[in-house]
Design an enzyme around this catalytic site. Structure first.
Site, PDB file in Angstrom:
ATOM      1  N   LYS A  55      -0.537  26.806  56.597  1.00 29.52           N
ATOM      2  CA  LYS A  55      -1.198  26.397  57.846  1.00 29.52           C
ATOM      3  C   LYS A  55      -0.266  25.644  58.806  1.00 29.52           C
ATOM      4  O   LYS A  55      -0.694  24.821  59.595  1.00 29.52           O
ATOM      5  CB  LYS A  55      -2.470  25.557  57.578  1.00 29.52           C
ATOM      6  CG  LYS A  55      -3.472  26.244  56.683  1.00 29.52           C
ATOM      7  CD  LYS A  55      -3.929  27.572  57.237  1.00 29.52           C
ATOM      8  CE  LYS A  55      -3.824  28.670  56.232  1.00 29.52           C
ATOM      9  NZ  LYS A  55      -3.958  30.007  56.776  1.00 29.52           N
ATOM     10  N   SER A  56       1.019  25.981  58.712  1.00 31.58           N
ATOM     11  CA  SER A  56       2.000  25.360  59.612  1.00 31.58           C
ATOM     12  C   SER A  56       2.312  26.253  60.807  1.00 31.58           C
ATOM     13  O   SER A  56       3.262  26.008  61.530  1.00 31.58           O
ATOM     14  CB  SER A  56       3.297  25.076  58.846  1.00 31.58           C
ATOM     15  OG  SER A  56       3.067  24.225  57.768  1.00 31.58           O
ATOM     16  N   GLY A  57       1.543  27.321  60.981  1.00 24.52           N
ATOM     17  CA  GLY A  57       1.823  28.254  62.073  1.00 24.52           C
ATOM     18  C   GLY A  57       2.777  29.351  61.620  1.00 24.52           C
ATOM     19  O   GLY A  57       3.547  29.901  62.422  1.00 24.52           O
ATOM     20  N   THR A  58       2.696  29.695  60.350  1.00 23.33           N
ATOM     21  CA  THR A  58       3.623  30.664  59.747  1.00 23.33           C
ATOM     22  C   THR A  58       3.550  32.029  60.419  1.00 23.33           C
ATOM     23  O   THR A  58       4.584  32.642  60.703  1.00 23.33           O
ATOM     24  CB  THR A  58       3.305  30.836  58.241  1.00 23.33           C
ATOM     25  OG1 THR A  58       2.812  29.604  57.729  1.00 23.33           O
ATOM     26  CG2 THR A  58       4.513  31.286  57.474  1.00 23.33           C
ATOM     27  N   LYS A 109       8.645  35.828  53.154  1.00 23.08           N
ATOM     28  CA  LYS A 109       7.931  34.572  53.417  1.00 23.08           C
ATOM     29  C   LYS A 109       7.587  33.883  52.099  1.00 23.08           C
ATOM     30  O   LYS A 109       7.356  34.545  51.086  1.00 23.08           O
ATOM     31  CB  LYS A 109       6.665  34.924  54.190  1.00 23.08           C
ATOM     32  CG  LYS A 109       5.566  33.891  54.225  1.00 23.08           C
ATOM     33  CD  LYS A 109       4.396  34.413  55.048  1.00 23.08           C
ATOM     34  CE  LYS A 109       3.112  33.671  54.703  1.00 23.08           C
ATOM     35  NZ  LYS A 109       1.954  34.134  55.469  1.00 23.08           N
ATOM     36  N   HIS A 111       5.601  29.930  50.590  1.00 22.13           N
ATOM     37  CA  HIS A 111       5.105  28.568  50.827  1.00 22.13           C
ATOM     38  C   HIS A 111       5.612  27.618  49.732  1.00 22.13           C
ATOM     39  O   HIS A 111       5.194  26.472  49.681  1.00 22.13           O
ATOM     40  CB  HIS A 111       3.568  28.538  50.792  1.00 22.13           C
ATOM     41  CG  HIS A 111       2.909  29.225  51.948  1.00 22.13           C
ATOM     42  ND1 HIS A 111       3.242  28.979  53.260  1.00 22.13           N
ATOM     43  CD2 HIS A 111       1.895  30.132  51.992  1.00 22.13           C
ATOM     44  CE1 HIS A 111       2.479  29.709  54.046  1.00 22.13           C
ATOM     45  NE2 HIS A 111       1.659  30.424  53.312  1.00 22.13           N
ATOM     46  N   ARG A 133       4.528  21.269  60.534  1.00 21.30           N
ATOM     47  CA  ARG A 133       3.495  21.041  61.559  1.00 21.30           C
ATOM     48  C   ARG A 133       2.884  19.663  61.366  1.00 21.30           C
ATOM     49  O   ARG A 133       2.778  19.178  60.220  1.00 21.30           O
ATOM     50  CB  ARG A 133       2.398  22.112  61.407  1.00 21.30           C
ATOM     51  CG  ARG A 133       1.317  22.024  62.448  1.00 21.30           C
ATOM     52  CD  ARG A 133       0.206  23.036  62.191  1.00 21.30           C
ATOM     53  NE  ARG A 133      -0.738  23.065  63.290  1.00 21.30           N
ATOM     54  CZ  ARG A 133      -1.906  23.695  63.264  1.00 21.30           C
ATOM     55  NH1 ARG A 133      -2.257  24.390  62.184  1.00 21.30           N
ATOM     56  NH2 ARG A 133      -2.709  23.669  64.294  1.00 21.30           N
ATOM     57  N   SER A 141      -6.797  22.584  59.570  1.00 21.57           N
ATOM     58  CA  SER A 141      -6.620  24.029  59.443  1.00 21.57           C
ATOM     59  C   SER A 141      -6.739  24.461  57.970  1.00 21.57           C
ATOM     60  O   SER A 141      -7.380  25.466  57.649  1.00 21.57           O
ATOM     61  CB  SER A 141      -5.240  24.400  59.997  1.00 21.57           C
ATOM     62  OG  SER A 141      -5.087  25.773  60.091  1.00 21.57           O
ATOM     63  N   TYR A 196       6.413  23.134  64.528  1.00 23.04           N
ATOM     64  CA  TYR A 196       5.385  23.980  65.158  1.00 23.04           C
ATOM     65  C   TYR A 196       5.111  23.529  66.599  1.00 23.04           C
ATOM     66  O   TYR A 196       5.004  24.354  67.512  1.00 23.04           O
ATOM     67  CB  TYR A 196       4.104  23.904  64.318  1.00 23.04           C
ATOM     68  CG  TYR A 196       2.902  24.562  64.943  1.00 23.04           C
ATOM     69  CD1 TYR A 196       2.742  25.938  64.898  1.00 23.04           C
ATOM     70  CD2 TYR A 196       1.909  23.796  65.565  1.00 23.04           C
ATOM     71  CE1 TYR A 196       1.632  26.553  65.460  1.00 23.04           C
ATOM     72  CE2 TYR A 196       0.800  24.401  66.125  1.00 23.04           C
ATOM     73  CZ  TYR A 196       0.663  25.772  66.073  1.00 23.04           C
ATOM     74  OH  TYR A 196      -0.439  26.366  66.633  1.00 23.04           O
TER      75      TYR A 196
HETATM   76  N1  LIG Z   1       0.023  33.494  67.595  1.00 18.48           N
HETATM   77  C1  LIG Z   1      -0.536  32.934  66.517  1.00 18.48           C
HETATM   78  N2  LIG Z   1      -0.928  33.709  65.499  1.00 18.48           N
HETATM   79  C2  LIG Z   1      -1.519  33.155  64.417  1.00 18.48           C
HETATM   80  N3  LIG Z   1      -1.757  31.824  64.260  1.00 18.48           N
HETATM   81  C3  LIG Z   1      -1.377  31.022  65.241  1.00 18.48           C
HETATM   82  C4  LIG Z   1      -0.756  31.513  66.408  1.00 18.48           C
HETATM   83  N4  LIG Z   1      -0.519  30.453  67.207  1.00 18.48           N
HETATM   84  C5  LIG Z   1      -0.977  29.363  66.588  1.00 18.48           C
HETATM   85  N5  LIG Z   1      -1.492  29.681  65.387  1.00 18.48           N
HETATM   86  C6  LIG Z   1      -2.109  28.717  64.469  1.00 18.48           C
HETATM   87  O1  LIG Z   1      -1.454  28.646  63.207  1.00 18.48           O
HETATM   88  C7  LIG Z   1      -2.384  28.173  62.232  1.00 18.48           C
HETATM   89  C8  LIG Z   1      -2.324  29.042  60.999  1.00 18.48           C
HETATM   90  O2  LIG Z   1      -1.122  28.802  60.326  1.00 18.48           O
HETATM   91  P1  LIG Z   1      -0.553  29.846  59.276  1.00 18.48           P
HETATM   92  O3  LIG Z   1      -0.109  31.042  60.045  1.00 18.48           O
HETATM   93  O4  LIG Z   1       0.576  29.079  58.639  1.00 18.48           O
HETATM   94  O5  LIG Z   1      -1.642  30.176  58.326  1.00 18.48           O
HETATM   95  C9  LIG Z   1      -3.762  28.211  62.865  1.00 18.48           C
HETATM   96  O6  LIG Z   1      -4.050  26.880  63.245  1.00 18.48           O
HETATM   97  P2  LIG Z   1      -5.514  26.338  63.422  1.00 18.48           P
HETATM   98  O7  LIG Z   1      -6.265  26.663  62.161  1.00 18.48           O
HETATM   99  O8  LIG Z   1      -5.316  24.874  63.637  1.00 18.48           O
HETATM  100  O9  LIG Z   1      -6.082  27.048  64.621  1.00 18.48           O
HETATM  101  C10 LIG Z   1      -3.529  29.114  64.084  1.00 18.48           C
HETATM  102  O10 LIG Z   1      -4.390  28.855  65.161  1.00 18.48           O
HETATM  103  C1  LIG Z   2      -5.375  27.976  48.660  1.00 10.56           C
HETATM  104  C2  LIG Z   2      -4.022  28.405  48.265  1.00 10.56           C
HETATM  105  C3  LIG Z   2      -3.391  29.308  49.277  1.00 10.56           C
HETATM  106  C4  LIG Z   2      -3.554  30.671  49.175  1.00 10.56           C
HETATM  107  C5  LIG Z   2      -2.913  31.492  50.092  1.00 10.56           C
HETATM  108  C6  LIG Z   2      -2.154  30.954  51.092  1.00 10.56           C
HETATM  109  O1  LIG Z   2      -1.501  31.791  51.947  1.00 10.56           O
HETATM  110  S1  LIG Z   2      -1.598  31.921  53.491  1.00 10.56           S
HETATM  111  O2  LIG Z   2      -1.383  30.643  54.152  1.00 10.56           O
HETATM  112  O3  LIG Z   2      -2.911  32.492  53.814  1.00 10.56           O
HETATM  113  O4  LIG Z   2      -0.513  32.875  53.790  1.00 10.56           O
HETATM  114  C7  LIG Z   2      -2.010  29.600  51.189  1.00 10.56           C
HETATM  115  C8  LIG Z   2      -2.634  28.782  50.282  1.00 10.56           C
END
Ligand SMILES: Nc1ncnc2c1ncn2[C@@H]1O[C@H](COP(=O)(O)O)[C@@H](OP(=O)(O)O)[C@H]1O
Ligand SMILES: CCc1ccc(OS(=O)(=O)O)cc1
Length: 279
Positions: A55-58, A109, A111, A133, A141, A196
């Protein structure tokens, strides 16, 4: 009982049983039994690895790296599922054997914390892009993700979730350690440490850093075009549903019963604020 209900780990105890500990770090169930193979995973000099705490904007970073490294069209990237382009090292699909066979240059990728990544990465054998982030946004998130994920269907309160976050009881372990470990390697030649929030604040500098790090030659005009394309990717996500950066602060403000978590997070985060100042 409906299938989804049967799979729902509603209680903290059920939720707890989903994880396992590896060298003191709580990891998701799909990592079980493959950590040694991951440590010995062969890395190539042409690889580019994207590593984050969840959830760091991956996904956004993946899109930007894909665009900068492949010179792809932002509309095309917007239409594709970027997660299908980048295998996740520790996921069951496609799996380590398939990733080993992918043609170069590979984008991979993960985590996992720095110390659990393939040891070849520690020797600087391929490029690693790490992104951190603001944890106050990340925890919101991650909470929403746990609630929506079918296999988790987390039903604990946000307060309880924050406590887990602070006590390193979530998948992939301590966010603080995760960031700290990479921060300590930020000056390694094969590591690029990004934030992020800078994607929103200063995209041009980030694109420039990425192009230099990835060895993509570009003059001023090409850099401007790349940045414009990356802006499109950032904007694509910021639709009506997406709240702006810093929304966690609103969430904390709205939910007065969660104020103590806010304070706990803030005091822990003081260390990070200091790190940011010295960056
Ligand atoms: N272009 C984009 N595509 C996907 N996620 C994005 C994005 N720009 C920002 N984000 C944010 O990245 C977070 C998801 O992180 P990850 O990709 O690591 O799973 C989400 O945060 P929020 O849940 O705060 O909206 C999402 O909104
Ligand atoms: C809850 C553990 C978990 C599972 C899958 C994840 O991947 S992703 O962020 O959706 O790519 C992260 C954490």
């Amino acid at each position: 009982m409906a299938e989804s209900e049967a799979e729902t780990p509603s209680t903290p105890g059920e939720f707890e049983s989903k994880y396992f500990e590896f060298h003191g770090v709580r990891l998701p169930p799909f990592c079980r039994g493959k950590m040694e193979e991951i440590a010995n995973f062969p890395v190539r000099p042409s690889d580019v690895w994207i590593v984050t705490y969840p959830k760091s904007g991956t996904s956004l970073l993946q899109e930007v790296v894909y665009l900068v490294s492949q010179g792809a069209d932002p509309d095309e990237i917007g239409l594709m599922n970027i997660d299908e382009q980048l295998p996740v090292l520790e996921y069951p699909q496609p799996g380590l054997d398939i990733i080993k066979e992918l043609t170069s240059p590979r984008l991979v990728k993960s985590h996992l914390p720095y110390r659990f990544l393939p040891s070849d990465l520690h020797s600087g054998d391929s490029k690693v892009i790490y992104m951190a982030r603001n944890p106050k946004d990340l925890v919101v998130s991650y909470y929403q993700f746990h609630r929506s994920l079918r296999t988790m269907s987390y039903r604990g309160t946000f307060q309880e979730f924050c406590r887990r976050f602070m006590n390193d009881k979530l998948g992939y372990g301590s966010w603080f350690e995760h960031v700290q470990e990479f921060w300590e390697h930020r000056t390694d030649a094969n590591v690029l440490f990004l934030k992020y929030e800078d994607m929103h604040r200063d995209l041009v500098t980030m694109v420039e850093q990425l192009a230099r790090f990835l060895g993509v030659p570009c003059d001023k005009a090409q850099l401007e075009a790349l940045t414009e394309h990356c802006h499109q990717l950032v904007d694509q996500c910021c639709n009506a549903e997406a709240l702006p950066v810093g929304r966690a602060h609103c969430l904390f403000a709205q939910k007065t019963s969660l104020r103590w978590e806010g304070r706990a997070l803030s005091s822990q985060l003081h260390c990070l604020d200091l790190i940011h100042v010295t960056a």
